[in-house]
Write a protein that holds these residues in place. Structure first.
Motif, PDB file in Angstrom:
ATOM      1  N   ASP A 184      21.589  11.928  -9.176  1.00 45.88           N
ATOM      2  CA  ASP A 184      21.179  13.287  -9.543  1.00 45.88           C
ATOM      3  C   ASP A 184      19.705  13.556  -9.270  1.00 45.88           C
ATOM      4  OD1 ASP A 184      19.958  11.793 -11.511  1.00 45.88           O
ATOM      5  OD2 ASP A 184      20.954  12.766 -13.202  1.00 45.88           O
ATOM      6  N   GLY A 185      19.028  12.610  -8.617  1.00 47.17           N
ATOM      7  CA  GLY A 185      17.637  12.828  -8.235  1.00 47.17           C
ATOM      8  C   GLY A 185      16.604  12.259  -9.184  1.00 47.17           C
ATOM      9  N   ARG A 186      17.037  11.711 -10.325  1.00 51.10           N
ATOM     10  CA  ARG A 186      16.082  11.124 -11.265  1.00 51.10           C
ATOM     11  C   ARG A 186      15.536   9.815 -10.701  1.00 51.10           C
ATOM     12  NH1 ARG A 186      18.296   9.018 -15.279  1.00 51.10           N
ATOM     13  NH2 ARG A 186      20.426   9.217 -14.499  1.00 51.10           N
ATOM     14  N   ALA A 187      14.226   9.606 -10.858  1.00 50.50           N
ATOM     15  CA  ALA A 187      13.621   8.343 -10.436  1.00 50.50           C
ATOM     16  C   ALA A 187      14.062   7.231 -11.375  1.00 50.50           C
ATOM     17  CB  ALA A 187      12.107   8.462 -10.437  1.00 50.50           C
ATOM     18  N   LEU A 188      14.511   6.125 -10.809  1.00 58.37           N
ATOM     19  CA  LEU A 188      14.874   4.952 -11.597  1.00 58.37           C
ATOM     20  C   LEU A 188      13.722   3.965 -11.696  1.00 58.37           C
ATOM     21  CD1 LEU A 188      18.464   4.303 -10.173  1.00 58.37           C
ATOM     22  CD2 LEU A 188      17.864   5.367 -12.360  1.00 58.37           C
ATOM     23  N   TYR A 189      12.980   3.792 -10.599  1.00 63.86           N
ATOM     24  CA  TYR A 189      11.850   2.865 -10.613  1.00 63.86           C
ATOM     25  C   TYR A 189      10.971   3.115  -9.392  1.00 63.86           C
ATOM     26  CZ  TYR A 189       9.171  -1.323 -11.693  1.00 63.86           C
ATOM     27  OH  TYR A 189       8.147  -2.175 -12.036  1.00 63.86           O
ATOM     28  N   PHE A 190       9.695   2.820  -9.562  1.00 60.63           N
ATOM     29  CA  PHE A 190       8.713   2.855  -8.485  1.00 60.63           C
ATOM     30  C   PHE A 190       8.142   1.450  -8.347  1.00 60.63           C
ATOM     31  CE2 PHE A 190       8.717   7.013 -10.467  1.00 60.63           C
ATOM     32  CZ  PHE A 190       8.616   7.924  -9.413  1.00 60.63           C
ATOM     33  N   SER A 191       7.808   1.061  -7.126  1.00 62.44           N
ATOM     34  CA  SER A 191       7.225  -0.265  -6.949  1.00 62.44           C
ATOM     35  C   SER A 191       6.462  -0.358  -5.637  1.00 62.44           C
ATOM     36  CB  SER A 191       8.317  -1.345  -6.961  1.00 62.44           C
ATOM     37  OG  SER A 191       7.730  -2.643  -6.880  1.00 62.44           O
ATOM     38  N   LEU A 244       4.487  -2.169 -17.493  1.00 59.98           N
ATOM     39  CA  LEU A 244       4.927  -1.959 -16.116  1.00 59.98           C
ATOM     40  C   LEU A 244       3.832  -1.279 -15.294  1.00 59.98           C
ATOM     41  CD1 LEU A 244       8.611  -0.726 -16.622  1.00 59.98           C
ATOM     42  CD2 LEU A 244       7.834  -3.003 -15.925  1.00 59.98           C
ATOM     43  N   ALA A 245       3.239  -0.240 -15.853  1.00 60.48           N
ATOM     44  CA  ALA A 245       2.179   0.472 -15.140  1.00 60.48           C
ATOM     45  C   ALA A 245       0.980  -0.438 -14.891  1.00 60.48           C
ATOM     46  CB  ALA A 245       1.759   1.705 -15.931  1.00 60.48           C
ATOM     47  N   GLN A 246       0.638  -1.255 -15.860  1.00 57.37           N
ATOM     48  CA  GLN A 246      -0.502  -2.156 -15.700  1.00 57.37           C
ATOM     49  C   GLN A 246      -0.208  -3.237 -14.664  1.00 57.37           C
ATOM     50  OE1 GLN A 246      -0.983  -3.385 -19.766  1.00 57.37           O
ATOM     51  NE2 GLN A 246      -2.186  -1.573 -20.325  1.00 57.37           N
ATOM     52  N   THR A 247       1.023  -3.720 -14.636  1.00 58.26           N
ATOM     53  CA  THR A 247       1.389  -4.790 -13.706  1.00 58.26           C
ATOM     54  C   THR A 247       1.336  -4.308 -12.258  1.00 58.26           C
ATOM     55  OG1 THR A 247       2.802  -5.872 -15.332  1.00 58.26           O
ATOM     56  CG2 THR A 247       3.223  -6.383 -13.023  1.00 58.26           C
ATOM     57  N   GLU A 248       1.889  -3.118 -12.006  1.00 59.27           N
ATOM     58  CA  GLU A 248       1.956  -2.628 -10.631  1.00 59.27           C
ATOM     59  C   GLU A 248       0.813  -1.675 -10.274  1.00 59.27           C
ATOM     60  OE1 GLU A 248       4.988  -2.339  -8.218  1.00 59.27           O
ATOM     61  OE2 GLU A 248       6.651  -2.922  -9.530  1.00 59.27           O
ATOM     62  N   GLN A 302       4.262   4.380 -16.360  1.00 60.69           N
ATOM     63  CA  GLN A 302       4.020   4.664 -17.778  1.00 60.69           C
ATOM     64  C   GLN A 302       4.930   5.799 -18.241  1.00 60.69           C
ATOM     65  OE1 GLN A 302       0.196   6.305 -18.837  1.00 60.69           O
ATOM     66  NE2 GLN A 302       0.228   5.324 -20.839  1.00 60.69           N
ATOM     67  N   PHE A 303       5.124   6.795 -17.383  1.00 60.47           N
ATOM     68  CA  PHE A 303       5.998   7.910 -17.743  1.00 60.47           C
ATOM     69  C   PHE A 303       7.434   7.423 -17.916  1.00 60.47           C
ATOM     70  CE2 PHE A 303       3.153  10.532 -14.640  1.00 60.47           C
ATOM     71  CZ  PHE A 303       2.063  10.332 -15.469  1.00 60.47           C
ATOM     72  N   HIS A 310       0.821  -1.213   0.000  1.00 62.22           N
ATOM     73  CA  HIS A 310       0.000   0.000   0.000  1.00 62.22           C
ATOM     74  C   HIS A 310       0.856   1.265   0.000  1.00 62.22           C
ATOM     75  CE1 HIS A 310      -3.458  -2.534   0.567  1.00 62.22           C
ATOM     76  NE2 HIS A 310      -2.954  -3.026   1.672  1.00 62.22           N
ATOM     77  N   VAL A 311       2.140   1.129   0.277  1.00 58.73           N
ATOM     78  CA  VAL A 311       3.070   2.254   0.227  1.00 58.73           C
ATOM     79  C   VAL A 311       3.975   2.066  -0.985  1.00 58.73           C
ATOM     80  CG1 VAL A 311       5.006   3.414   1.364  1.00 58.73           C
ATOM     81  CG2 VAL A 311       3.037   2.653   2.713  1.00 58.73           C
ATOM     82  N   VAL A 312       4.005   3.067  -1.858  1.00 62.17           N
ATOM     83  CA  VAL A 312       4.822   2.994  -3.069  1.00 62.17           C
ATOM     84  C   VAL A 312       6.231   3.471  -2.746  1.00 62.17           C
ATOM     85  CG1 VAL A 312       5.090   3.796  -5.439  1.00 62.17           C
ATOM     86  CG2 VAL A 312       2.806   3.340  -4.518  1.00 62.17           C
TER      87      VAL A 312
END
Length: 246
Positions: free
Chosen positions: A147-154, A193-197, A203-204, A138-140
């Motif tokens: 440099d602060g760029r997001a590599l992945y969310f899960s 990826l967006a649909q799976t998680e 998606q971005f 429930h927590v992403v």
């Protein structure tokens, strides 16, 4: 750079129908969100984007700005994009319509960060998490480059704690977009990826967009998704009703 805050709000909700109009100490929930967002110093404009005339009428009743949008948008981001097509600005901050405990300073942080990083397409927030956050879907969580760029969310534990390490970074779902990026989002290809998680921000990333993450030390206030959440927020905001508005 002109910054416009957009609060997408729809009437339908599986767990709490009519959520934006839920009463919290004599005001609809959407008004609490609106008044919090209105305190942001970096905002040059603020409006609610809704598909429902009941929400429109409630916003107009307290003197807010509102725009009716199409009813078939799959997400609040798409609803904000419809606003961007009609109301010009440089940066759009997508404020979740179910977060009456929003910190207005977070809007300022995102707008300033996006303006300062021309290589970022989107900016979002994160804060230190806990071991419990790591384990719950429930927590992403988010992992970032130096440099602060997001590599992945899960929703899964990332990075996986094979041995003891730093706490995870907890993603906070507040976003700032450049206008041209927001207008492109509705045309992005489907993202496995967006649909799976079930995480729109993947998606971005899969489309090659750069999401810059702004770190804050404070946890976000609770969102309202269920009747239980609504009662908890009513308790939390009760002291504020006895304090003069800032």
């Amino acid at each position: 750079m002109r910054t416009l805050c957009v609060i997408p709000a729809r009437y339908a909700s599986t767990r709490l129908p009519g959520k934006p109009l839920a009463d919290i100490h004599g005001k609809p929930l959407i008004r609490h969100v609106y008044e919090r967002a209105a305190r942001a110093a970096r905002s040059d404009g603020l409006l609610v984007a809704t598909d429902d005339t009941r929400i429109r009428d409630a916003v107009l009743a307290f003197g807010g700005q509102v725009r009716l949008t199409r009813p078939d948008h799959p997400s609040g981001t798409h609803r904000a994009a419809e606003v961007a097509a009609a109301v010009p600005a440089d940066i759009y901050v997508n404020v979740q319509g179910d977060e009456p405990c929003l910190d207005p300073a977070d809007i300022d942080r995102l707008a300033d960060a996006l303006a300062a990083h021309p290589d970022w397409d989107v900016a979002s927030l994160c804060c230190p998490g806990t071991p419990e956050d790591l384990r719950t879907p429930h927590v992403v969580k988010v992992v970032c480059a130096h440099d602060g760029r997001a590599l992945y969310f899960s929703r899964a534990p990332i990075p996986y704690p094979r041995e003891a390490g730093p706490p995870p970074l907890r993603h906070i779902g507040l976003y700032a977009y450049r206008r041209e990026v927001l207008l492109r989002l509705s045309a992005l290809p489907p993202s496995p990826l967006a649909q799976t998680e079930a995480l729109e921000q993947l998606q971005f990333l899969q489309a090659g967009l750069v999401i810059g993450m702004v770190r804050t030390d404070s946890l976000p206030g609770p969102a309202v998704d269920t009747p239980e959440d609504l009662e908890a927020v009513r308790v939390l905001l009760a002291p504020e009703q006895r304090t003069p508005s800032r």
